[in-house]
Design a protein around this motif. Structure first.
Motif, PDB file in Angstrom:
ATOM      1  N   PHE A  14       0.831  -1.202   0.000  1.00 34.67           N
ATOM      2  CA  PHE A  14       0.000   0.000   0.000  1.00 34.67           C
ATOM      3  C   PHE A  14       0.865   1.252   0.000  1.00 34.67           C
ATOM      4  CE2 PHE A  14      -2.553   3.292   2.062  1.00 34.67           C
ATOM      5  CZ  PHE A  14      -3.711   3.244   1.290  1.00 34.67           C
ATOM      6  N   GLU A  15       1.896   1.252   0.816  1.00 31.98           N
ATOM      7  CA  GLU A  15       2.794   2.405   0.911  1.00 31.98           C
ATOM      8  C   GLU A  15       3.491   2.671  -0.426  1.00 31.98           C
ATOM      9  OE1 GLU A  15       6.779   3.833   3.340  1.00 31.98           O
ATOM     10  OE2 GLU A  15       5.660   2.094   4.033  1.00 31.98           O
ATOM     11  N   VAL A  16       3.965   1.636  -1.071  1.00 27.58           N
ATOM     12  CA  VAL A  16       4.647   1.784  -2.364  1.00 27.58           C
ATOM     13  C   VAL A  16       3.707   2.388  -3.407  1.00 27.58           C
ATOM     14  CG1 VAL A  16       5.621   0.468  -4.302  1.00 27.58           C
ATOM     15  CG2 VAL A  16       6.377  -0.001  -1.976  1.00 27.58           C
ATOM     16  N   LEU A  17       2.429   2.004  -3.371  1.00 28.16           N
ATOM     17  CA  LEU A  17       1.464   2.530  -4.329  1.00 28.16           C
ATOM     18  C   LEU A  17       1.082   3.983  -4.045  1.00 28.16           C
ATOM     19  CD1 LEU A  17      -1.138  -0.333  -4.854  1.00 28.16           C
ATOM     20  CD2 LEU A  17       0.309   0.708  -6.578  1.00 28.16           C
ATOM     21  N   VAL A  18       0.839   4.312  -2.794  1.00 29.47           N
ATOM     22  CA  VAL A  18       0.227   5.598  -2.449  1.00 29.47           C
ATOM     23  C   VAL A  18       1.237   6.690  -2.128  1.00 29.47           C
ATOM     24  CG1 VAL A  18      -1.345   6.723  -0.815  1.00 29.47           C
ATOM     25  CG2 VAL A  18      -1.883   4.463  -1.708  1.00 29.47           C
ATOM     26  N   GLN A  19       2.351   6.341  -1.544  1.00 30.34           N
ATOM     27  CA  GLN A  19       3.336   7.334  -1.086  1.00 30.34           C
ATOM     28  C   GLN A  19       3.722   8.374  -2.152  1.00 30.34           C
ATOM     29  OE1 GLN A  19       4.521   7.683   2.078  1.00 30.34           O
ATOM     30  NE2 GLN A  19       5.572   9.516   1.410  1.00 30.34           N
ATOM     31  N   PRO A  20       3.984   7.965  -3.402  1.00 33.00           N
ATOM     32  CA  PRO A  20       4.368   8.972  -4.407  1.00 33.00           C
ATOM     33  C   PRO A  20       3.277  10.008  -4.710  1.00 33.00           C
ATOM     34  CG  PRO A  20       4.854   6.748  -5.187  1.00 33.00           C
ATOM     35  CD  PRO A  20       4.077   6.605  -3.929  1.00 33.00           C
ATOM     36  N   HIS A  21       2.045   9.729  -4.316  1.00 38.00           N
ATOM     37  CA  HIS A  21       0.923  10.606  -4.653  1.00 38.00           C
ATOM     38  C   HIS A  21       0.428  11.427  -3.464  1.00 38.00           C
ATOM     39  CE1 HIS A  21       0.747   8.455  -8.437  1.00 38.00           C
ATOM     40  NE2 HIS A  21       0.771   7.332  -7.749  1.00 38.00           N
ATOM     41  N   LEU A  22       0.983  11.218  -2.288  1.00 34.23           N
ATOM     42  CA  LEU A  22       0.467  11.886  -1.091  1.00 34.23           C
ATOM     43  C   LEU A  22       0.581  13.408  -1.155  1.00 34.23           C
ATOM     44  CD1 LEU A  22       1.475   9.582   1.886  1.00 34.23           C
ATOM     45  CD2 LEU A  22      -0.806  10.060   0.997  1.00 34.23           C
ATOM     46  N   GLU A  23       1.699  13.923  -1.624  1.00 30.52           N
ATOM     47  CA  GLU A  23       1.875  15.379  -1.675  1.00 30.52           C
ATOM     48  C   GLU A  23       0.868  16.012  -2.629  1.00 30.52           C
ATOM     49  OE1 GLU A  23       5.202  18.666  -2.921  1.00 30.52           O
ATOM     50  OE2 GLU A  23       5.916  16.758  -2.117  1.00 30.52           O
ATOM     51  N   ALA A  24       0.679  15.415  -3.788  1.00 29.98           N
ATOM     52  CA  ALA A  24      -0.299  15.937  -4.750  1.00 29.98           C
ATOM     53  C   ALA A  24      -1.719  15.825  -4.190  1.00 29.98           C
ATOM     54  CB  ALA A  24      -0.192  15.188  -6.078  1.00 29.98           C
ATOM     55  N   MET A  25      -2.001  14.755  -3.488  1.00 30.58           N
ATOM     56  CA  MET A  25      -3.317  14.595  -2.870  1.00 30.58           C
ATOM     57  C   MET A  25      -3.542  15.687  -1.822  1.00 30.58           C
ATOM     58  SD  MET A  25      -3.593  10.461  -2.379  1.00 30.58           S
ATOM     59  CE  MET A  25      -5.114  10.545  -1.438  1.00 30.58           C
ATOM     60  N   TYR A  26      -2.518  15.973  -1.044  1.00 37.36           N
ATOM     61  CA  TYR A  26      -2.665  17.011  -0.020  1.00 37.36           C
ATOM     62  C   TYR A  26      -2.905  18.378  -0.667  1.00 37.36           C
ATOM     63  CZ  TYR A  26      -1.711  20.491   3.459  1.00 37.36           C
ATOM     64  OH  TYR A  26      -1.822  21.595   4.259  1.00 37.36           O
ATOM     65  N   ARG A  27      -2.144  18.698  -1.706  1.00 42.75           N
ATOM     66  CA  ARG A  27      -2.337  19.993  -2.379  1.00 42.75           C
ATOM     67  C   ARG A  27      -3.761  20.118  -2.913  1.00 42.75           C
ATOM     68  NH1 ARG A  27       2.723  18.933  -4.736  1.00 42.75           N
ATOM     69  NH2 ARG A  27       1.677  18.492  -6.698  1.00 42.75           N
ATOM     70  N   PHE A  28      -4.260  19.058  -3.525  1.00 39.58           N
ATOM     71  CA  PHE A  28      -5.621  19.065  -4.054  1.00 39.58           C
ATOM     72  C   PHE A  28      -6.628  19.193  -2.909  1.00 39.58           C
ATOM     73  CE2 PHE A  28      -9.195  16.486  -6.069  1.00 39.58           C
ATOM     74  CZ  PHE A  28      -9.689  17.553  -6.782  1.00 39.58           C
ATOM     75  N   ALA A  29      -6.408  18.463  -1.843  1.00 37.76           N
ATOM     76  CA  ALA A  29      -7.310  18.535  -0.686  1.00 37.76           C
ATOM     77  C   ALA A  29      -7.303  19.927  -0.075  1.00 37.76           C
ATOM     78  CB  ALA A  29      -6.908  17.496   0.363  1.00 37.76           C
ATOM     79  N   PHE A  30      -6.136  20.565  -0.047  1.00 40.08           N
ATOM     80  CA  PHE A  30      -6.043  21.920   0.509  1.00 40.08           C
ATOM     81  C   PHE A  30      -6.829  22.897  -0.354  1.00 40.08           C
ATOM     82  CE2 PHE A  30      -4.039  26.036   1.244  1.00 40.08           C
ATOM     83  CZ  PHE A  30      -4.084  26.091   2.639  1.00 40.08           C
ATOM     84  N   ARG A  31      -6.760  22.747  -1.669  1.00 37.97           N
ATOM     85  CA  ARG A  31      -7.525  23.613  -2.563  1.00 37.97           C
ATOM     86  C   ARG A  31      -9.020  23.421  -2.345  1.00 37.97           C
ATOM     87  NH1 ARG A  31      -4.377  27.481  -3.536  1.00 37.97           N
ATOM     88  NH2 ARG A  31      -2.636  27.010  -4.865  1.00 37.97           N
TER      89      ARG A  31
END
Length: 195
Positions: A14-31
């Motif tokens: 799960f970590e290998v799949l999701v980790q590369p996308h966490l920063e982009a997910m956070y930026r989108f969530a913040f918007r």
């Protein structure tokens, strides 16, 4: 051919799949959410929901748009549950650390006193007008016009046709333009002529 020579734990996969996308997910969530704590909670809720669905996650070909679509749906669900509109000034949506950079990018080469005065006058008006838009309208305008997302990517994330994105963006801009005109050019009440 398997990515791993052995079967790693579920948590590691799960970590290998999701980790590369966490920063982009956070930026989108913040918007979408407008506040750091709400954005962090939104990403955490999505991660918690997706962890038991690891097999489905591994089958997704383009994971980033899929994750953003799940994030957007989670955000909409939260708004519906709260049954309230999230009104945030533009300065909060942009974020204090990136606000200066973003505002500086709008500055022209001839930033004289007139320009600075006009900018100071427009900032609060723009914040007030953006706050009157629905969360969907605000998110669409900010994603496209502030963050520079392509319309095709927005259509994929929001799971709507490209033509719908274009028409909604056009309507949002028209609404914003009308509201800004009303704010910036108020019509003074006509009174009786004194005799």
């Amino acid at each position: 051919m398997a990515i791993f020579p052995f079967k790693p734990s579920k948590a590691r996969r799960f970590e290998v799949l999701v980790q590369p996308h966490l920063e982009a997910m956070y930026r989108f969530a913040f918007r979408l959410a407008g506040q750091q704590q709400d954005a962090e909670d939104l990403v955490q809720d999505v991660i918690i929901k997706l962890y038991p669905r690891l097999d489905e996650l591994e089958a997704v070909e383009q994971l980033r748009p899929w994750l953003n679509r799940v994030l957007y749906r989670q955000f909409i669900d939260q708004i519906r549950r709260k049954n309230r509109q999230v009104d945030r000034p533009l300065t909060e949506l942009v974020g204090s650390e990136s606000q200066v950079d973003w505002l500086d990018s709008l500055e022209s080469d001839s930033a004289g006193p007139d320009f600075q005065l006009e900018r100071a006058r427009l900032g609060p008006v723009l914040d007030r007008v953006l706050a009157t838009l629905t969360p969907d309208q605000r998110a669409l305008l900010l994603l496209h016009d502030v963050d520079g997302w392509r319309q095709e990517y927005i259509a994929e994330v929001l799971d709507i046709p490209l033509g719908t994105v274009k028409s909604r963006l056009h309507r949002c801009r028209a609404t914003l333009r009308k509201k800004l005109q009303r704010e910036l050019e108020p019509i003074e009440p006509v009174g009786r002529v004194a005799e």
